[in-house]
Design an enzyme around this catalytic site. Structure first.
Site, PDB file in Angstrom:
ATOM      1  N   GLY A  93      30.308  38.218  -9.518  1.00  0.00           N
ATOM      2  CA  GLY A  93      30.970  36.994  -9.951  1.00  0.00           C
ATOM      3  C   GLY A  93      30.798  35.863  -8.956  1.00  0.00           C
ATOM      4  N   VAL A 120      31.387  45.488  -6.626  1.00  0.00           N
ATOM      5  CA  VAL A 120      30.122  44.961  -7.130  1.00  0.00           C
ATOM      6  C   VAL A 120      30.383  43.897  -8.192  1.00  0.00           C
ATOM      7  CG1 VAL A 120      27.950  45.509  -8.287  1.00  0.00           C
ATOM      8  CG2 VAL A 120      28.877  47.085  -6.593  1.00  0.00           C
ATOM      9  N   ASP A 121      31.354  44.139  -9.049  1.00  0.00           N
ATOM     10  CA  ASP A 121      31.735  43.128 -10.042  1.00  0.00           C
ATOM     11  C   ASP A 121      32.172  41.835  -9.359  1.00  0.00           C
ATOM     12  OD1 ASP A 121      31.795  43.793 -13.020  1.00  0.00           O
ATOM     13  OD2 ASP A 121      32.586  45.641 -12.178  1.00  0.00           O
ATOM     14  N   ILE A 122      33.039  41.961  -8.360  1.00  0.00           N
ATOM     15  CA  ILE A 122      33.535  40.774  -7.658  1.00  0.00           C
ATOM     16  C   ILE A 122      32.389  40.034  -6.986  1.00  0.00           C
ATOM     17  CG2 ILE A 122      34.999  39.964  -5.778  1.00  0.00           C
ATOM     18  CD1 ILE A 122      36.571  40.854  -8.204  1.00  0.00           C
ATOM     19  N   GLU A 168      30.477  49.170 -13.351  1.00  0.00           N
ATOM     20  CA  GLU A 168      30.617  49.285 -11.899  1.00  0.00           C
ATOM     21  C   GLU A 168      30.195  50.649 -11.373  1.00  0.00           C
ATOM     22  OE1 GLU A 168      31.832  48.380  -7.896  1.00  0.00           O
ATOM     23  OE2 GLU A 168      31.715  47.001  -9.572  1.00  0.00           O
TER      24      GLU A 168
END
Length: 407
Positions: free
Chosen positions: A193, A188-190, A160
């Site tokens: 996903g 950014v991860d969320i 991230e």
């Protein structure tokens, strides 16, 4: 699951009412080889939509976020529980022939494979997309990478904070002139996903007509650059070099956080009519009423003076007073809450956004809060290994019997 024949025509419309639970992916199996956040968040959402998510973990350690504490819940971190509920955990050592054969057996029964290994790892483990999709063409094989599968940085690991820095996102986050700042959560991860879920669902829809799966690739880097679309467009159109704006907006004034007597409040006027209502609500018609400020461009060009006037007025009011005044005049306003307060708010409760698991608050998917599957707790490491391998043995035995009957 995968053995079912794909549909070749659209389903016939029905007038039946939908079931109380929204579980469109029921009957589909996901093999989840992911760790940390982007992948586990995506696969947990698929579980909420009804899929059977089998989380494949390495012996002894499992998903490394199990150790990301304190705090811990049932020997795994609260972080792990937040993004791995509703899954079944199987321990497989993919560095061994036996472990790989079990993985291949599960792939034969699955519909979706999701992985986010570092570059080169899937090849070493024998589960690289080329091998898997050739052997199991029905599978949707979804990969999350740091920087994508092409280009000079394709082999670079990306987390991230690395992606926020490399993409330019960190350059516009925080206070202008201050230290670089990352998001308070790994947004950014969320977002990656969520993008992955879109790709998987689209590939499943395509499979209903083709009978074949598809590779889906999403990278954190591509997600971050795409999210900066408005900033990049404005810069390229002559808007000047972007910078960090704190809570403010580069093109709307006022539109940021202000300090009230007992806390912070965010308020904004996104059009001229709302700005006039804001003047009335704060009893600032005389101060803010100059002609140059009645258009947004004038307010932007003289933001420091205008915002100072608003701040001076708000500082003399309590949060409750600011909220009451601006809401009554239909002006954008909100208190700045801490996450635990937001989770217990009346609005979060009304939308059924948070589950209370023995005092541990776990947020639910935003996709649908009025019918998605309730997932219960996250699994212990290897909790379902024996159960799922027994299912696999039973499936293999049944298929062998069918073959004997045909002979």
């Amino acid at each position: 699951m995968a053995q079912q024949s794909p549909a070749t025509a659209p389903a016939t419309p029905t007038t039946e009412r939908p079931s109380a639970e929204f579980r469109p992916l029921e009957g589909l199996r996901v093999l989840d080889f992911t760790r940390v956040l982007a992948g586990p968040y995506a696969t947990m959402t698929l579980a909420e939509l009804g899929a059977d998510v089998v989380k494949i973990e390495m012996p002894g350690v499992g998903d490394e976020t199990r150790a990301w504490g304190p705090p811990f819940v049932d020997d795994s971190s609260a972080y792990f529980h937040a993004i791995n509920r509703g899954k079944r955990s199987v321990v497989l050592d993919l560095t061994t022939e036996e472990g790989r054969e079990h993985a291949y057996g599960l792939m034969a029964t699955a519909d979706i494979v999701v992985e986010n290994f570092r570059p080169g790892v899937t090849h070493r483990l024998g589960i690289d997309p080329e091998l898997v999709t050739a052997r199991f063409p029905h599978l949707v094989y979804a990969s999350i990478t740091g920087f994508g599968t092409d280009g000079p940085m394709a082999d670079h690991p990306g987390t991230e904070v690395i992606i926020e820095a490399e993409s330019g996102l960190m350059g516009v986050t925080g206070i202008d002139g201050g230290e670089p700042v990352r998001f308070g959560v790994a947004m950014v991860d969320i977002a990656t996903g969520l993008a992955m879920i879109n790709g998987i669902l689209a590939a499943l829809l395509e499979r209903t007509s083709t009978g074949r799966g598809r590779r889906v690739d999403v990278s954190l880097y591509a997600t971050a650059v795409s999210a900066l679309g408005t900033v990049i467009a404005s810069t390229s159109a002559g808007g000047g070099t972007p910078r960090a704006w704190g809570s403010a907006h580069p093109s709307i004034v006022p539109y940021r956080a202000f300090a009230a007597a007992d806390g912070h409040v965010v308020l904004g006027a996104t059009n001229d009519a709302m700005f006039q209502r804001l003047q009335t609500a704060l009893d600032l018609d005389e101060v803010l009423g100059r002609e140059a400020w009645q258009g947004n461009a004038g307010r932007v060009s003289e933001r420091d003076e205008l915002e100072a006037a608003v701040q001076e007025r708000v500082a003399g009011l309590s949060l409750a007073e600011v909220l009451e005044r601006l809401r009554r005049h239909r002006v954008l306003v909100a208190p700045v809450l801490m996450p635990h307060d937001a989770a217990r708010s009346a609005q979060a409760t009304a939308l059924d956004l948070v589950d209370d698991d023995d005092g541990v608050l776990i947020t639910r998917s935003p996709l649908s809060t009025n019918g998605t599957r309730r997932l219960g707790r996250a699994p212990a490491l290897g909790e379902h290994t024996a159960e799922i391998l027994a299912e696999l043995d039973a499936t293999t035995a049944h298929q062998g019997k069918d073959t004997a009957d045909v002979d």
